[in-house]
Structure formats: structure tokens, C-alpha cells
Motif scaffolding. Structure first.
Motif, PDB file in Angstrom:
ATOM      1  N   UNK A 409       0.872  -1.187   0.000  1.00 21.17           N
ATOM      2  CA  UNK A 409       0.000   0.000   0.000  1.00 21.17           C
ATOM      3  C   UNK A 409       0.904   1.232   0.000  1.00 21.17           C
ATOM      4  N   UNK A 410       1.073   1.831  -1.163  1.00 23.92           N
ATOM      5  CA  UNK A 410       1.988   2.972  -1.275  1.00 23.92           C
ATOM      6  C   UNK A 410       1.406   4.268  -0.723  1.00 23.92           C
ATOM      7  N   UNK A 411       0.145   4.233  -0.256  1.00 22.37           N
ATOM      8  CA  UNK A 411      -0.377   5.384   0.478  1.00 22.37           C
ATOM      9  C   UNK A 411       0.119   5.403   1.921  1.00 22.37           C
ATOM     10  N   UNK A 412       0.686   4.270   2.356  1.00 19.12           N
ATOM     11  CA  UNK A 412       1.130   4.112   3.743  1.00 19.12           C
ATOM     12  C   UNK A 412       2.634   3.937   3.839  1.00 19.12           C
ATOM     13  N   UNK A 413       3.218   3.187   2.912  1.00 19.48           N
ATOM     14  CA  UNK A 413       4.625   2.792   2.993  1.00 19.48           C
ATOM     15  C   UNK A 413       5.211   2.756   1.592  1.00 19.48           C
ATOM     16  N   UNK A 414       6.376   3.369   1.452  1.00 21.73           N
ATOM     17  CA  UNK A 414       6.979   3.472   0.119  1.00 21.73           C
ATOM     18  C   UNK A 414       8.448   3.088   0.123  1.00 21.73           C
ATOM     19  N   UNK A 415       8.953   2.859  -1.084  1.00 24.56           N
ATOM     20  CA  UNK A 415      10.368   2.556  -1.280  1.00 24.56           C
ATOM     21  C   UNK A 415      11.188   3.841  -1.260  1.00 24.56           C
ATOM     22  N   UNK A 416      12.485   3.699  -1.087  1.00 27.18           N
ATOM     23  CA  UNK A 416      13.375   4.869  -1.091  1.00 27.18           C
ATOM     24  C   UNK A 416      13.420   5.540  -2.460  1.00 27.18           C
ATOM     25  N   UNK A 417      13.039   4.820  -3.504  1.00 27.02           N
ATOM     26  CA  UNK A 417      13.020   5.409  -4.847  1.00 27.02           C
ATOM     27  C   UNK A 417      11.784   6.257  -5.106  1.00 27.02           C
ATOM     28  N   UNK A 418      10.798   6.163  -4.218  1.00 25.86           N
ATOM     29  CA  UNK A 418       9.554   6.925  -4.375  1.00 25.86           C
ATOM     30  C   UNK A 418       9.041   7.374  -3.007  1.00 25.86           C
ATOM     31  N   UNK A 419       9.824   8.155  -2.278  1.00 29.20           N
ATOM     32  CA  UNK A 419       9.430   8.503  -0.907  1.00 29.20           C
ATOM     33  C   UNK A 419       8.318   9.545  -0.877  1.00 29.20           C
ATOM     34  N   UNK A 420       7.704   9.691   0.293  1.00 32.39           N
ATOM     35  CA  UNK A 420       6.729  10.762   0.490  1.00 32.39           C
ATOM     36  C   UNK A 420       7.422  12.121   0.504  1.00 32.39           C
TER      37      UNK A 420
END
Length: 610
Positions: A409-420
Motif C-alpha cells: 500500500x503505497x499510500x502508507x509505505x513506500x520505497x526509497x526510490x519513491x518517498x513521500x
């Protein structure tokens, strides 16, 4: 993917800087704990009467084991009470742990209890003035529990705000002992956090009644386990795992589940094998080194965790002979990307974070980006790669498997290549008002700079009265001073949050500047907190007047009063007098209040010496 051999250059530089400034104190600490370790099981040196007292209440078989040095003795230190949801599950843990330690070839004894204070209950109450001091009380109580020279290792049971840092600080005074932290897990998800926040603001405006507010709060905090928002309690859990003091994946498994019980049993098995009587001796004082402290700071920044840890991590580091400063936080914040959005930094709670990939995914991403030291000691073995795994029950037992390779769930947790955000969720601010901490992970970009006239209050009640009277309906920066450690114990000021949110939602540019705390609940309104030097010790905030203009700029890390030389003014207002520092037990803590150090030194009254 294996851990990279090359660290990010800033992470390497900060670690080297910490190690250099800490060289003498760290060496003194290590010399002391290594000397203690060379003695062997301390109970061997006890007199016959002393030792007999130590095992008098044990079962006959355990008495036989403790008479000699063949089997390790394990201390259980717990923050159990059944008033606090986070600690209520700990009631059954000692029996499980005693059996597990016995199965692993040791003898466990319940060595002592420590107090567990709930900031959620004491918000806005006199008892909150004891909250920060309770961390050092927990440390002292932990030291008393371990002081009987009966033990070869320890299991520490605690979850919430000041309790976990206090347990760790106390244990570091016995740094020759292996220690495993045993969590209880978060409660299951209740009412969505956005609904709770909405009703809180309506109540602040007088548009919702107390009964409606209580129904919302009860639906949010509804059962056993830690509160599910990402405040200090859950930041504690994440950091203990990043520091290698939990078993991998233990932090966010709900209480009352078979997996939670299996992890508790596994902690008892594991600590027994980490003692000096085995072949995997792993003392906590050797685990917590400069690299692990840096890992903790990066984990805090990458998740927008509780601002309380800008004090707690400094105090924990000091207890291990390590000198961590706010400059280190600032340097690491510039390169640690924000990878998680958990309420109040987003709408999801920690259960959603865990389901999206959780700590296993987070640690893997940070390791692969060279932002964590992978070559460290942990209670699970050598190397942080072990914490890329998550626990599960299979074939009738507990096993670990590889964690998710991508966020679910990229609304909650993301990779270092696509951070918030490309940098961390905290900022250190510096300027003519001193130094402060600001949590930025929940703040919209347009609110990161606020320049406005000031309204000064000496307590949060004065602010709330002015808000209710309609006096604050314009752009302004609220100053709430005399809330630091020396003034009144540095209580959290959560009562300010709904009203400040209302002002911002009305379109006003608002911010808060205070020498008090806001903790992990700091939300969408910019807040410069932990300001030091505090007003009660003559800090510049004591000389700010209504109408002065303050500029708070998170982008540049600055906090200044404009066009005024505060040195030419005398302080106004003041902290509560000694006659006000009575009731709710506060009079018993006068020595703490008079001894406590500044926020950037950990806000501790413990003079840690090595």
C-alpha cells in the motif's frame, strides 16, 4: 538483496563524528561493563545467606539450579498494569517466559515491576507534569530490580512513552547482561483516525458535545494493546526493532493471538542462549553502539516518529557512553527519506503499516539505500539483514520468512526510490529564540513557513480561554512558555492541537512555539517545540511580548524574532511557584525538577557517569 558494503556518506560521516566525540566516555563505559562480565555469574560471589534469600521462594528444582553456575538466571522486569491498554496483555507474559526460559535451560525470576504512566489519561491534568520524570523513575526501578546480583540476562516488558526508554537506560547500567525487549503489540484497529480528528475539532469549536466526543474516543481506544496511532509508544516499538533489541517482526503483532504468544515464548528461549554461559554472548552494552544509535535516528526520521525521541535517544545514548546531539539529527534528516505515513502523519494506523510491509520492508529499503548500518549486533544474531524477515506460524511452530519485496500500500509505505518526501520527518530549528524541534511529516508544504505576530501565554489554559473568547481568529504565532523541564516537568500540550487545527482550517497562518512537548501527536499545524534554553532558565522566550513578529521557516531550519534585540528586555511572566508544585504527587518530585537537564541533553535528571 544483501546489505551494501558502502554506507551513504552522510550516515558514515555522522557516525564517525559521534564516535570521535564519544571516544573517551564510550571506552570508559565499555571498560566498566567488560570488567563486570569477567566476574561471571554474579550470584557465585554471593554469601550463602545472600544466595539463600535470592532463591528462597523458587521451586525445589530451580533452587538446585541456582545454587550453582551451570544454568543462567534470567530477570523479568515488567511494566504490567491492567489500567493501561498497552500493558494489560503483559499480565500473562511472566508465566510464559518462565516456562520458555526453563525449556531453554535456564531459570527465570520476576525481578521487579516498574511504573507505567499513561500520557493519554493525564493530558491537561496535573499528573502530566510527572510524565517525563517517570522515564528516569523507570530507569531507577529497573536498576533496583537488576541490582541483586542474581542474573545473567534480562527480559524487559514494556511498551509506552517513557517506559521503554527508561527500561533501556536502566538496563545499560548493567550493560554486561544480554537483554531482550518483549512487546505486547497494538490493539486492533478501531474508528478511523480521520473521524476521530474531525469530532475533536468540532468539540473544540463547541459544535459537538462531550457525549459525542467520548463515544468517538471510546471507539478509537477500544481494547487491549497499544493505541494504534504513531505516537511515542509505537515509535518505541519500531526503534527497538531497528536497534536489534526485539526479535524480528515482533513489534506490531496484535495481543491475544497465537503468533503474539509464540513470539513471547521465543524471546524467553533467545535471551537464555545469549548469556555468558552460552556460545552467543550478546550484552546490551555492546549491542547499543554508535552505529545502532545512528540506525535509531534514521528509523525515527524515515517514519516521521515521535519528537519525544529527540530527547529519549540522547538519554539512551548517554547511558551507553555515547554523545548524540541535535546536530546529528539535523544532518541525518537531510538524507533520510520519509517512507511512511501513519496517523497523525496520514490516515493509516500501525496495523495498516504492518500489513503494507511494516518494519521488514522499511529496514530492507533503508539497508539497500545504505542508510542503515547492517554490520551490527542484534538479539537475533549478527547483522541487521535478519530484520528483513517477518514471523509466521507454520508446521506447528514459529518460523521467519522474507518480508515483502514491495509495499502493499503505497499510500502508507513506500520505497526509497519513491518517498513521500526526500528528507526526514523532523527538523531542527535554530535562531535568536534558541534551538527547537519541529515535526514536518504531517505538515503541508505551504505551512512550512509562517511569519506572524505573537500572542504569548504562560500556560495552555490561557490559550484555550482566548480561543473560546474568539480572540485568536487571525494569522498569529502562539507562544506557550514556561513549559520546559525546569518549569513544570515539560508536560505534553495536546489540548492545544484541536484549537490550532481549527484556526488553520479557517484559512489563518498559524504556528506554535513552545518549550514544552507535543510528542508523536504533533500534526498538521507547524509547531516548534522543546525550545531550549527554556524560559524558566532565562531563555529568550521569556522576553517575547505580544505583537512581536516571529518567523518560523522549516525549509531553512530557522526560528527568529524579527527586528528586536531580546537581550535588551527583562523576562516577563514565570513558571508556577513552589506552592503550585504540590498535589498529585508533584511535591515528591521537586528534586527532579531542580536537577533535570535541558531538552537537547535528553531532559534527564540522571547524571550518567562511567
Amino acid at each position: 538483496m544483501s546489505t551494501p558494503t558502502v554506507l551513504h556518506p552522510v550516515v558514515a560521516e555522522v557516525t564517525e563524528r559521534i564516535a570521535a566525540r564519544s571516544a573517551a566516555s564510550r571506552e570508559a563505559y565499555l571498560s566498566r561493563i567488560r570488567a563486570a562480565a569477567q566476574v561471571g555469574p554474579a550470584r557465585d560471589s554471593l554469601g550463602c545467606s545472600n544466595l539463600a534469600h535470592g532463591f528462597a521462594a523458587c521451586a525445589p528444582a530451580d533452587k538446585l539450579e541456582l545454587r550453582g553456575a551451570a544454568k543462567p538466571g534470567i530477570a523479568i522486569v515488567s511494566a504490567y498494569n491492567d489500567m493501561l491498554s498497552a500493558h494489560q496483555p503483559l499480565e500473562t507474559f511472566p508465566a510464559l517466559l518462565k516456562q520458555a526460559v526453563s525449556e531453554a535451560g535456564g531459570v527465570a525470576q520476576f525481578a521487579g515491576g516498574v511504573p507505567a504512566m499513561c500520557d493519554g489519561i493525564t493530558q491537561g491534568r496535573a499528573g502530566m507534569q510527572l510524565s517525563l520524570f517517570s522515564r528516569d523513575v523507570v530507569a531507577l526501578a529497573t536498576a533496583i530490580a537488576l541490582a541483586h546480583d542474581m542474573f545473567d540476562g534480562a527480559l524487559l516488558l514494556g511498551v509506552c512513552d517513557k517506559i521503554v526508554p527508561g527500561l533501556v537506560i536502566g538496563a545499560l547500567s548493567f550493560g554486561h547482561l544480554p537483554v531482550v525487549l518483549v512487546p505486547a503489540g497494538p490493539m486492533t484497529s478501531g474508528l478511523p483516525n480521520t473521524d476521530k480528528s474531525r469530532v475533536r475539532q468540532l468539540y473544540a469549536e463547541g459544535k459537538a458535545g462531550r457525549e459525542e466526543l467520548l463515544e468517538v474516543e471510546a471507539a478509537s481506544y477500544h481494547g487491549p494493546g497499544t493505541c494504534t496511532f504513531y505516537g511515542t509508544a509505537n515509535t518505541n516499538q519500531l526503534l527497538m526493532e531497528v536497534m536489534g533489541l526485539h526479535l524480528p517482526g515482533a513489534s506490531f503483532v496484535n495481543p491475544g493471538t497465537p503468533l503474539r504468544e509464540a513470539l513471547t515464548v521465543a524471546a524467553g528461549h533467545r535471551v537464555t542462549g545469549l548469556t555468558a554461559l552460552g556460545d552467543a554472548y550478546t550484552p546490551i552494552g555492546e549491542v547499543i553502539d554508535e552505529r545502532v544509535i545512528v540506525n535509531a535516528v534514521v528509523g525515527l526520521l524515515a517514519t516521521g516518529g515521535s519528537t519525544n525521541h529527540t530527547m529519549h535517544l540522547v538519554a539512551i545514548a548517554a547511558a551507553a557512553g555515547i554523545k548524540l546531539t541535535w546536530d546529528d539529527f539535523a544532518a541525518l534528516s537531510a538524507v533520510a527519506p520519509l517512507l511512511a505515513r501513519i496517523y497523525p502523519n496520514g490516515s493509516a494506523d500501525v496495523n495498516h503499516f504492518h500489513a503494507a510491509g511494516g518494519i521488514a520492508f522499511l529496514i530492507g529499503e533503508l539497508l539497500d539505500a545504505g542508510l542503515l548500518h547492517g554490520d551490527v549486533r542484534t538479539v537475533a544474531g549478527h547483522g541487521l539483514d535478519r530484520y528483513r524477515q517477518e514471523p509466521m506460524l507454520a508446521d506447528g511452530g514459529l518460523v521467519w520468512r522474507a518480508g515483502p519485496a514491495k509495499s502493499l500500500d503505497t499510500d502508507v509505505l513506500r520505497a526509497t526510490t519513491d518517498p513521500f518526501a526526500p528528507d526526514g520527518g523532523l527538523r531542527m530549528l535554530t535562531g535568536s529564540l534558541g534551538r527547537a524541534v519541529m515535526k514536518t511529516s504531517a505538515i503541508r508544504p505551504e505551512h512550512l513557513l509562517v511569519e506572524a505576530p505573537v500572542r504569548v501565554f504562560d500556560d495552555q489554559a490561557g490559550f484555550l480561554d482566548a480561543f473560546s473568547a474568539g480572540e485568536l481568529d487571525h494569522d498569529l504565532i502562539i507562544v506557550v512558555r514556561y513549559q520546559g523541564p525546569r518549569a513544570n516537568g515539560m508536560p505534553e500540550l495536546h489540548k492545544l492541537i484541536p484549537a490550532l487545527g481549527v484556526l488553520q482550517d479557517r484559512g489563518h497562518r498559524v504556528a506554535l512555539v513552545t518549550d514544552g512537548r507535543m510528542s508523536g501527536a504533533s500534526g498538521k499545524v507547524p509547531a516548534a517545540i522543546h525550545l531550549t534554553p527554556e524560559a524558566a532558565t532565562g531563555g529568550p522566550l521569556a522576553r517575547v511580548h505580544d505583537g512581536d513578529v516571529i518567523r518560523l521557516d522549516a525549509a531553512t531550519g530557522s526560528l527568529d524574532v524579527l527586528d528586536i534585540n531580546l537581550d535588551h528586555r527583562v523576562p516577563t511572566g514565570g513558571p508556577p511557584g513552589e506552592d503550585a508544585w504540590v498535589g498529585t504527587g508533584r511535591e515528591l518530585f521537586a528534586a527532579f525538577r531542580n536537577t533535570v537537564g535541558p531538552a537537547d541533553h535528553g531532559a534527564s535528571m540522571l547524571a550518567v557517569t562511567v
